[in-house]
Design a protein around this motif. Structure first.
Motif, PDB file in Angstrom:
ATOM      1  N   THR A  88       0.820  -1.204   0.000  1.00 18.01           N
ATOM      2  CA  THR A  88       0.000   0.000   0.000  1.00 18.01           C
ATOM      3  C   THR A  88       0.856   1.257   0.000  1.00 18.01           C
ATOM      4  OG1 THR A  88      -0.123   0.057   2.422  1.00 18.01           O
ATOM      5  CG2 THR A  88      -1.901  -1.099   1.254  1.00 18.01           C
ATOM      6  N   SER A 115      -3.386   0.293  -3.495  1.00 20.84           N
ATOM      7  CA  SER A 115      -3.176  -1.051  -2.967  1.00 20.84           C
ATOM      8  C   SER A 115      -2.883  -2.003  -4.125  1.00 20.84           C
ATOM      9  CB  SER A 115      -4.430  -1.496  -2.213  1.00 20.84           C
ATOM     10  OG  SER A 115      -4.324  -2.815  -1.764  1.00 20.84           O
ATOM     11  N   PHE A 124      -8.446   3.452  -3.072  1.00 23.27           N
ATOM     12  CA  PHE A 124      -9.555   3.767  -2.168  1.00 23.27           C
ATOM     13  C   PHE A 124      -9.364   5.228  -1.763  1.00 23.27           C
ATOM     14  CE2 PHE A 124      -8.356  -0.651  -1.772  1.00 23.27           C
ATOM     15  CZ  PHE A 124      -9.564  -1.294  -1.986  1.00 23.27           C
ATOM     16  N   LEU A 148     -15.463   6.274   3.382  1.00 18.74           N
ATOM     17  CA  LEU A 148     -14.977   5.712   2.121  1.00 18.74           C
ATOM     18  C   LEU A 148     -15.881   6.214   1.012  1.00 18.74           C
ATOM     19  CD1 LEU A 148     -13.120   3.649   0.631  1.00 18.74           C
ATOM     20  CD2 LEU A 148     -14.918   1.955   1.049  1.00 18.74           C
ATOM     21  N   ASN A 150     -15.499   5.455  -2.377  1.00 20.87           N
ATOM     22  CA  ASN A 150     -15.597   4.571  -3.543  1.00 20.87           C
ATOM     23  C   ASN A 150     -17.038   4.088  -3.692  1.00 20.87           C
ATOM     24  OD1 ASN A 150     -12.789   4.408  -2.495  1.00 20.87           O
ATOM     25  ND2 ASN A 150     -12.505   3.079  -4.254  1.00 20.87           N
ATOM     26  N   ILE A 153     -16.423  -1.646  -4.132  1.00 23.52           N
ATOM     27  CA  ILE A 153     -15.184  -2.275  -3.699  1.00 23.52           C
ATOM     28  C   ILE A 153     -15.300  -3.753  -4.062  1.00 23.52           C
ATOM     29  CG2 ILE A 153     -14.522  -0.635  -1.911  1.00 23.52           C
ATOM     30  CD1 ILE A 153     -15.871  -2.368   0.158  1.00 23.52           C
ATOM     31  N   ILE A 157     -12.782  -4.703   2.663  1.00 28.78           N
ATOM     32  CA  ILE A 157     -11.940  -3.548   2.986  1.00 28.78           C
ATOM     33  C   ILE A 157     -11.330  -3.798   4.367  1.00 28.78           C
ATOM     34  CG2 ILE A 157     -13.759  -2.141   4.032  1.00 28.78           C
ATOM     35  CD1 ILE A 157     -11.502  -0.606   1.546  1.00 28.78           C
ATOM     36  N   ASP A 158     -10.093  -3.379   4.559  1.00 33.04           N
ATOM     37  CA  ASP A 158      -9.421  -3.663   5.823  1.00 33.04           C
ATOM     38  C   ASP A 158      -8.692  -2.420   6.321  1.00 33.04           C
ATOM     39  OD1 ASP A 158      -8.447  -5.141   8.019  1.00 33.04           O
ATOM     40  OD2 ASP A 158      -8.039  -6.880   6.770  1.00 33.04           O
ATOM     41  N   HIS A 161      -6.173  -0.443   4.204  1.00 37.96           N
ATOM     42  CA  HIS A 161      -6.653   0.282   3.028  1.00 37.96           C
ATOM     43  C   HIS A 161      -6.988   1.734   3.336  1.00 37.96           C
ATOM     44  CE1 HIS A 161      -7.913  -3.873   1.580  1.00 37.96           C
ATOM     45  NE2 HIS A 161      -6.995  -3.452   0.726  1.00 37.96           N
ATOM     46  N   LEU A 162      -7.027   2.103   4.611  1.00 38.82           N
ATOM     47  CA  LEU A 162      -7.564   3.423   4.993  1.00 38.82           C
ATOM     48  C   LEU A 162      -6.525   4.342   5.568  1.00 38.82           C
ATOM     49  CD1 LEU A 162     -10.549   1.715   6.717  1.00 38.82           C
ATOM     50  CD2 LEU A 162     -10.439   2.563   4.378  1.00 38.82           C
TER      51      LEU A 162
END
Length: 162
Positions: A88, A115, A124, A148, A150, A153, A157-158, A161-162
């Motif tokens: 990432t 990612s 994202f 989020l 988006n 997806i 999502i985890d 990812h943020l």
């Protein structure tokens, strides 16, 4: 001595770097033991859900213990959703101090995460609102609400990812 704005920016840049470098234990230290980590879902009326106890959330941990459990599963490869771990790159912008109550600061920022996993790259994006509390010379996140943006997806999502 750097300004509060610079200290906050450096704190969030460090948190993003720790995620990118998979330094999970150091990343967890960015969070207060009684943190709330929440990513609400978009409802049918194109509004975010407002109650993590009664409505769908994409991610919700009411204390750091939930984050610690998630990190444990990632580190021990007990999470099929994160095996192999993606590579990432987190980008942050528009870091804005909304209020400063001395020991507690409200912050909002925009983010984009790239990612790569399984020969596929995704991105994202969204914004985050945080409550920070002083912790020695730095801060800890007491509350994090992630939006989020988006539309779709393709997988779970985890936290990375943020």
């Amino acid at each position: 001595m750097s300004s509060l704005q610079q200290q906050i920016e450096q704190f969030f840049y460090r948190e993003a770097r720790l995620l990118d470098d998979r330094e999970w234990d150091a990343w967890l230290e960015c969070y207060h033991p009684h943190t709330e980590y929440w990513m609400p879902a978009w409802g049918d009326d194109d509004c975010l859900t407002t109650d993590p106890q009664r409505e769908v959330s994409l991610i919700y941990y009411h204390t750091r213990g939930g984050l610690e459990d998630r990190v444990y599963r990632i580190k021990t490869e007990r999470s099929a959703a994160s095996t192999p771990e993606p590579r990432t790159t987190h980008l942050l912008s528009n870091i804005e101090v909304l209020s400063d109550e001395g020991n507690q600061v409200e912050v909002r920022y925009n983010w984009c995460t790239y990612s790569h996993r399984y020969k596929s790259a995704e991105h994202f994006f969204g914004n985050t609102q945080c409550t920070l509390v002083k912790a020695g010379e730095s801060f800890q996140i007491k509350r994090k609400k992630i939006q989020l943006n988006n539309d779709y997806i393709n997988h779970v999502i985890d936290i990375y990812h943020l």
